[in-house]
Scaffold this active site. Structure first.
Site, PDB file in Angstrom:
ATOM      1  N   HIS A 206       6.831  -5.888  -1.549  1.00 18.84           N
ATOM      2  CA  HIS A 206       5.788  -6.291  -2.332  1.00 18.84           C
ATOM      3  C   HIS A 206       6.248  -7.432  -3.350  1.00 18.84           C
ATOM      4  O   HIS A 206       5.446  -7.931  -3.926  1.00 18.84           O
ATOM      5  CB  HIS A 206       5.108  -5.250  -3.293  1.00 18.84           C
ATOM      6  CG  HIS A 206       5.789  -4.753  -4.238  1.00 18.84           C
ATOM      7  ND1 HIS A 206       7.181  -4.205  -4.067  1.00 18.84           N
ATOM      8  CD2 HIS A 206       5.847  -5.029  -5.594  1.00 18.84           C
ATOM      9  CE1 HIS A 206       7.632  -3.776  -5.314  1.00 18.84           C
ATOM     10  NE2 HIS A 206       7.081  -4.323  -6.356  1.00 18.84           N
TER      11      HIS A 206
HETATM   12  N1  UDP Z   1       5.579   4.224  -4.556  1.00 18.09           N
HETATM   13  C1  UDP Z   1       4.526   4.945  -4.216  1.00 18.09           C
HETATM   14  N2  UDP Z   1       3.631   4.757  -3.333  1.00 18.09           N
HETATM   15  C2  UDP Z   1       3.928   3.791  -2.448  1.00 18.09           C
HETATM   16  C3  UDP Z   1       4.909   3.141  -2.707  1.00 18.09           C
HETATM   17  C4  UDP Z   1       5.895   3.100  -3.857  1.00 18.09           C
HETATM   18  O1  UDP Z   1       4.323   6.012  -5.188  1.00 18.09           O
HETATM   19  O2  UDP Z   1       2.995   3.554  -1.685  1.00 18.09           O
HETATM   20  C5  UDP Z   1       6.478   4.512  -5.620  1.00 18.09           C
HETATM   21  C6  UDP Z   1       7.919   4.676  -5.379  1.00 18.09           C
HETATM   22  O3  UDP Z   1       8.329   5.733  -4.818  1.00 18.09           O
HETATM   23  C7  UDP Z   1       8.573   4.134  -6.506  1.00 18.09           C
HETATM   24  C8  UDP Z   1       7.610   3.086  -7.267  1.00 18.09           C
HETATM   25  O4  UDP Z   1       6.420   3.598  -6.565  1.00 18.09           O
HETATM   26  O5  UDP Z   1       8.447   5.372  -7.464  1.00 18.09           O
HETATM   27  C9  UDP Z   1       8.304   1.998  -7.064  1.00 18.09           C
HETATM   28  O6  UDP Z   1       7.350   0.907  -7.689  1.00 18.09           O
HETATM   29  P1  UDP Z   1       7.173  -0.646  -6.751  1.00 18.09           P
HETATM   30  O7  UDP Z   1       7.955  -0.630  -5.761  1.00 18.09           O
HETATM   31  O8  UDP Z   1       5.611  -0.848  -7.032  1.00 18.09           O
HETATM   32  O9  UDP Z   1       7.637  -1.373  -8.134  1.00 18.09           O
HETATM   33  P2  UDP Z   1       9.105  -1.656  -8.612  1.00 18.09           P
HETATM   34  O10 UDP Z   1       9.873  -0.473  -8.515  1.00 18.09           O
HETATM   35  O11 UDP Z   1       9.819  -2.682  -7.678  1.00 18.09           O
HETATM   36  O12 UDP Z   1       8.922  -2.166 -10.028  1.00 18.09           O
END
Ligand code: UDP
Length: 360
Positions: A206
């Site tokens: 993403h």
């Molecule tokens: N996550 C979730 N459902 C999904 C994809 C990710 O619950 O379909 C969770 C994942 O396990 C983690 C968090 O969302 O705890 C990560 O968020 P994201 O990847 O959107 O953001 P980042 O961590 O890159 O800022």
């Protein structure tokens, strides 16, 4: 003591679930502490927002600002204006912000202009890539905060290099709240409703640097489609990526199971049952480690450098050849997953007690 928490994006709901639980426990055991939640609306789809409030006991937001679908500047500007109104109304002692999104920066800026104390969870992280909106958000948020709550010693070291020793800002190492969240919810892990393959790689994509670039996104899917000829891939698809996959007309191969984003409880199930993780997510890189899975990171750099140093993660960017090489190599990777790279799972309690101590 009143805390206003500003959240708006998926990873913030997950982190806040752990800290809100600690705030609630602290209040029940007699502390004078109250939390009011502002949801900026940055993520608003039911499966990117509601599901986390429903499943993770996160207190219902008192304010929903519904600010989304705008350019970075417009979104951050509108949030700043609306959060300020709430802060003037609520008059909190602290504003609590998480991570590195536009909601984080807007919450911190609004509070700093009103001279309200700011606690930043996940402070001190750096990718050293100023083209990432997240990097700009986290650097500016750190600078205006009162209390920097760092997940790792690396994060503290980053702050020291930037001269934070000479500033009147409290810096604490607490461990990572995402470890607390996974410990808190692992017992509620739930099988998703689709036909989960017996053996699979779990993937999420993403980051704007991948989704907004046709060549990069196509290369990543070329590799994933190729890998899926021998191993199924489960890919809960972020709405932004979904749009770009269709805009760029990217082909999805057989055995690549594209599903809607799932809730955290289903995500834990997928982490428990996958045999490897391919992601450009920040949070998922650490969760792969918590659940003892090797992680191939579809980025050129990571804030979570301990994982690379420890051999639990490898950076491949969006290069087809590098992704394939990493896939073949990491099938046999021997990693010690027992080392506490992210603390003891008590980061949320430490965060709450530090805020209480600094308020006395
Ligand atoms: N996550 C979730 N459902 C999904 C994809 C990710 O619950 O379909 C969770 C994942 O396990 C983690 C968090 O969302 O705890 C990560 O968020 P994201 O990847 O959107 O953001 P980042 O961590 O890159 O800022």
């Amino acid at each position: 003591m009143k805390i206003v928490t500003v959240i708006g994006a998926r990873p913030q709901f997950i982190k806040a679930a752990a800290v809100s639980d600690a705030i609630l426990r602290s209040a029940i055991s007699g502390s004078d502490i109250e939390e009011v939640i502002i949801h900026t609306g940055q993520h608003y789809d039911p499966n990117m927002s509601d599901v986390f409030f429903n499943e993770m006991n996160l207190p219902k937001p008192k304010y929903f600002l519904n600010i989304n679908g705008l350019s970075h500047g417009a979104m951050t500007g509108q949030m700043l204006e609306e959060v300020e109104k709430v802060l003037l109304e609520e008059k909190p002692d602290w504003v609590l912000v998480y991570g590195d999104t536009n909601s984080t920066l807007a919450g911190a800026l609004a509070a700093s202009k009103l001279h309200i104390k700011i606690a930043h969870v996940e402070a001190g992280l750096r990718s050293f890539n100023m083209r990432m909106p997240e990097e700009v958000n986290r650097i500016l948020t750190d600078r205006v905060s009162t209390l920097l709550l760092c997940p790792t010693q690396t994060a503290v070291d980053n702050l020291v290099k930037e001269g934070y020793n000479n500033l009147n800002i409290d810096v604490e190492v607490t461990g990572d709240v995402m470890l607390d969240a996974s410990n808190l919810f692992v017992k509620h892990a739930r099988k998703p409703s689709f036909d989960v393959p017996e053996s699979f790689i779990l993937s999420t994509i993403h980051r704007a640097e991948n989704t907004d670039d046709k060549k990069k996104l196509s290369e990543i899917f070329r590799a994933i489609n190729h890998i899926a000829k021998t191993t199924s891939v489960v890919l809960p698809l972020h709405p932004r990526t979904k749009n770009y996959v269709s805009k760029y007309d990217i082909m999805i191969g057989e055995n690549v199971h594209i599903i809607d984003p799932v809730g955290y409880l289903e995500m834990i199930y997928l982490l428990q049952h996958c045999h490897m993780v391919f992601t450009d997510s920040g949070g998922l890189q650490k969760e792969a480690y918590f659940f003892k899975r090797f992680c191939v990171t579809l980025r050129e750099e990571t804030e979570w450098v301990e994982l690379i140093e420890h051999g639990a993660n490898t950076l491949v960017g969006s290069d087809y050849v590098k992704i394939m090489e990493a896939y073949h190599k990491s099938k046999n990777a021997m990693v010690d997953f027992e080392k506490n790279l992210y603390g003891n799972g008590d980061a949320s309690d430490k965060i709450v007690s530090t805020i209480i101590n600094l308020s006395n």
